[in-house]
Design an enzyme around this catalytic site. Structure first.
Site, short mmCIF file in Angstrom:
data_model
loop_
_atom_site.label_atom_id
_atom_site.label_comp_id
_atom_site.label_asym_id
_atom_site.label_seq_id
_atom_site.Cartn_x
_atom_site.Cartn_y
_atom_site.Cartn_z
N CYS A 1 -47.86 14.82 4.67
CA CYS A 1 -46.66 14.88 5.07
C CYS A 1 -45.96 13.69 5.66
O CYS A 1 -46.30 13.46 6.96
CB CYS A 1 -46.30 16.15 5.87
SG CYS A 1 -44.66 16.29 6.79
N CYS B 1 -44.15 14.15 9.13
CA CYS B 1 -45.19 14.62 10.31
C CYS B 1 -45.79 13.34 10.87
O CYS B 1 -46.07 13.39 11.87
CB CYS B 1 -46.24 15.54 9.59
SG CYS B 1 -45.56 17.09 8.70
#
Length: 109
Positions: free
Chosen positions: A34, A37
């Site tokens: 991600c 993230c």
């Protein structure tokens, strides 16, 4: 992936690290694939350092903690939640250090 101030959690150590914590806990649901993230990691590290001794910061890898993600209704990542004794005080949708701190401070006053 976690810094010295950040603990990794999954369904096996969640109770010990989060539910039984004397401090409020900020949990960051993330995944290594991600991009947002990964981009948030330095911010989470900074928050962990700033709130050391007042808020415990933990990370839950979505790929390894599907049970936890389901438990908290995580539908997208990164996802941040502030908990006290395992109960959600607030989902935090902020992505900047300043906004995350504002949300944390509401519960620490």
């Amino acid at each position: 992936m976690a810094s010295a101030l950040i603990t990794s959690v999954d369904h096996q150590n969640f109770d010990a690290e989060v539910v039984q914590s004397d401090l409020p806990v900020l949990i960051d649901f993330w995944a290594p694939w991600c991009g947002p993230c990964i981009a948030l990691n330095p911010t989470i590290d900074a928050v962990a350092a700033l709130y050391e001794g007042r808020v415990k910061v933990v990370k839950a890898n979505l790929d390894e903690s599907k049970e936890l993600a389901d438990r908290f209704g995580v539908r997208g990542i990164p996802a941040l939640f502030l908990l006290k004794q395992g109960e959600v005080l607030q989902g935090i949708h902020a992505q900047t250090k300043t906004r995350i701190c504002v949300e944390l401070d509401k519960h620490l006053a």
